[in-house]
Design an enzyme around this catalytic site. Structure first.
Site, PDB file in Angstrom:
ATOM      1  N   ARG A  63       0.833  -1.203   0.000  1.00 36.02           N
ATOM      2  CA  ARG A  63       0.000   0.000   0.000  1.00 36.02           C
ATOM      3  C   ARG A  63       0.871   1.258   0.000  1.00 36.02           C
ATOM      4  O   ARG A  63       0.558   2.256  -0.663  1.00 36.02           O
ATOM      5  CB  ARG A  63      -0.925  -0.020   1.220  1.00 36.02           C
ATOM      6  CG  ARG A  63      -1.899   1.141   1.271  1.00 36.02           C
ATOM      7  CD  ARG A  63      -3.038   0.833   2.249  1.00 36.02           C
ATOM      8  NE  ARG A  63      -3.971   1.945   2.311  1.00 36.02           N
ATOM      9  CZ  ARG A  63      -4.065   2.808   3.331  1.00 36.02           C
ATOM     10  NH1 ARG A  63      -3.265   2.669   4.379  1.00 36.02           N
ATOM     11  NH2 ARG A  63      -4.943   3.783   3.317  1.00 36.02           N
ATOM     12  N   HIS A  67       0.600   4.200  -2.754  1.00 43.66           N
ATOM     13  CA  HIS A  67       0.348   5.588  -2.382  1.00 43.66           C
ATOM     14  C   HIS A  67       1.513   6.496  -2.781  1.00 43.66           C
ATOM     15  O   HIS A  67       1.308   7.701  -2.964  1.00 43.66           O
ATOM     16  CB  HIS A  67       0.076   5.699  -0.886  1.00 43.66           C
ATOM     17  CG  HIS A  67      -1.312   5.294  -0.504  1.00 43.66           C
ATOM     18  ND1 HIS A  67      -2.078   6.005   0.416  1.00 43.66           N
ATOM     19  CD2 HIS A  67      -2.101   4.272  -0.929  1.00 43.66           C
ATOM     20  CE1 HIS A  67      -3.272   5.428   0.530  1.00 43.66           C
ATOM     21  NE2 HIS A  67      -3.297   4.367  -0.261  1.00 43.66           N
ATOM     22  N   ASN A  95      -3.552   8.979   4.043  1.00 47.45           N
ATOM     23  CA  ASN A  95      -2.308   8.447   4.614  1.00 47.45           C
ATOM     24  C   ASN A  95      -2.228   8.528   6.131  1.00 47.45           C
ATOM     25  O   ASN A  95      -1.655   7.642   6.782  1.00 47.45           O
ATOM     26  CB  ASN A  95      -1.102   9.197   4.033  1.00 47.45           C
ATOM     27  CG  ASN A  95      -0.943   9.006   2.541  1.00 47.45           C
ATOM     28  OD1 ASN A  95      -1.392   8.012   1.983  1.00 47.45           O
ATOM     29  ND2 ASN A  95      -0.306   9.967   1.879  1.00 47.45           N
ATOM     30  N   HIS A 194      -6.026  -6.412  -2.459  1.00 48.02           N
ATOM     31  CA  HIS A 194      -6.796  -6.420  -1.210  1.00 48.02           C
ATOM     32  C   HIS A 194      -7.099  -7.840  -0.745  1.00 48.02           C
ATOM     33  O   HIS A 194      -7.872  -8.034   0.189  1.00 48.02           O
ATOM     34  CB  HIS A 194      -8.096  -5.622  -1.381  1.00 48.02           C
ATOM     35  CG  HIS A 194      -7.902  -4.143  -1.327  1.00 48.02           C
ATOM     36  ND1 HIS A 194      -8.928  -3.235  -1.428  1.00 48.02           N
ATOM     37  CD2 HIS A 194      -6.762  -3.397  -1.169  1.00 48.02           C
ATOM     38  CE1 HIS A 194      -8.448  -2.007  -1.348  1.00 48.02           C
ATOM     39  NE2 HIS A 194      -7.137  -2.080  -1.193  1.00 48.02           N
TER      40      HIS A 194
END
Length: 322
Positions: A63, A67, A95, A194
């Site tokens: 992740r 990001h 975040n 996910h």
């Protein structure tokens, strides 16, 4: 005399070209083959240590990479701390109190610097850590495009605007990924990451209480740790994949077919829309999912900052070199 001057000019232009190519050259999995040949071994060893301490860290670092790349390209900008007047991306809504694993990147960077000082970017370390996290949890591996440099800037504004949120509908998700040159197929494959990791109640509360495309029994299960009234239980965690949250497989897609997607942005991939058929294919064919995921990860990991962006190889991933 004119010929000599011309040659000197030509040599200067060639030197400038070579310097430019070195700084902003083609990405390649073999970028550090000569300058830091043990890089991937160092990253893998540190990642094994991190996952032995906490298996969830594999999902967290994946992740973190996502990001990073969705804001200014894969430039390590997410790693920069707020220092003095410098404002980074760590306090952006997607975040803050959510993205984690910074200390693992710090440890990898320290280990790499001992062997190859000043050579490997924090952006590339983040990309390799994400790949190894997936692989060590049972997922596919891929040749990471390397040669990124670290940005000296960050964008809190872009982090707030460009990182896709859990409440988005399918059209909004497709648009958000298209902005990063990623197709709807890439979107659906990347969403399959996910299959590992956890999410906070504040991200799925609306879906389990107000969603219409959710299995009632699954909603009831998740309500047990996610009270209806915010901010009660906001930070309570639930696995994104109800079946195998710490093993990388294709169960995520089987969950979607059964209307057991934790986030609204998961379940919209299978809700009578354009991605339904692909979700069914991934649910039935783990090899197809793995292949498409590798393609999408390499595309995402190839995103670079806009031309002319000032870059460097940071000595400390958290601060710009002084």
């Amino acid at each position: 005399m004119a010929l000599s001057s011309s040659c000197r000019t030509w040599h200067c232009l060639l030197a400038l070209f070579l310097l430019s190519s070195a700084a902003y050259g083609q990405l390649s999995p073999s970028f550090y083959a000569k300058s830091c040949p043990t890089l991937e071994l160092i990253v893998r060893a540190t990642m094994i240590k991190a996952l032995l301490a906490e298996r969830r860290m594999g999902a967290s670092l994946l992740r973190l990479h996502f990001h990073d790349c969705f804001v200014q390209g894969c430039d390590g900008s997410i790693l920069l701390d707020d220092v003095g007047s410098f404002v980074g991306e760590k306090t952006a809504f997607p975040n803050v109190n959510s993205v984690r694993g910074y200390e693992v990147i710090d440890e990898i960077k320290r280990n790499v610097e001992l062997v190859c000082p000043g050579v490997v970017s924090c952006a590339d370390i983040t990309a390799l850590a994400a790949r190894d996290g997936v692989f060590l949890l049972g997922g596919p591996s891929w040749a990471v495009p390397l040669g990124h440099r670290d940005s000296t800037t960050a964008s809190l504004t872009q982090a707030n605007s460009d990182l896709p949120g859990p409440s988005l509908n399918l059209d909004q998700l497709i648009a958000a990924f298209a902005k990063k040159q990623l197709s709807p197929r890439d979107l659906t494959a990347l969403s399959g990451t996910h299959t590992i990791g956890f999410s906070q109640c504040l991200n799925f509360r609306d879906h389990i209480y107000n969603g219409t495309n959710i299995d009632p029994a699954f909603a009831a299960l998740r309500k047990g740790a996610c009270p209806a009234l915010a901010p009660n239980g906001d930070t309570n965690l639930a696995p994104l994949d109800v079946q195998t949250p710490l093993f990388f497989d294709n169960a995520y897609y089987r969950n979607l077919v059964a209307k057991r997607g934790l986030l609204n942005s998961d379940q919209v991939l299978f809700n009578g829309g354009s991605q339904d058929a692909l979700v069914r294919q991934y649910a039935a064919n783990p090899t197809l999912f793995a292949s498409d995921l590798v393609t999408a990860m390499i595309k995402m990991a190839s995103l670079t900052p806009p031309s002319g962006t000032p870059t460097q190889i940071r000595r400390n991933c958290r601060v710009v070199n002084s």
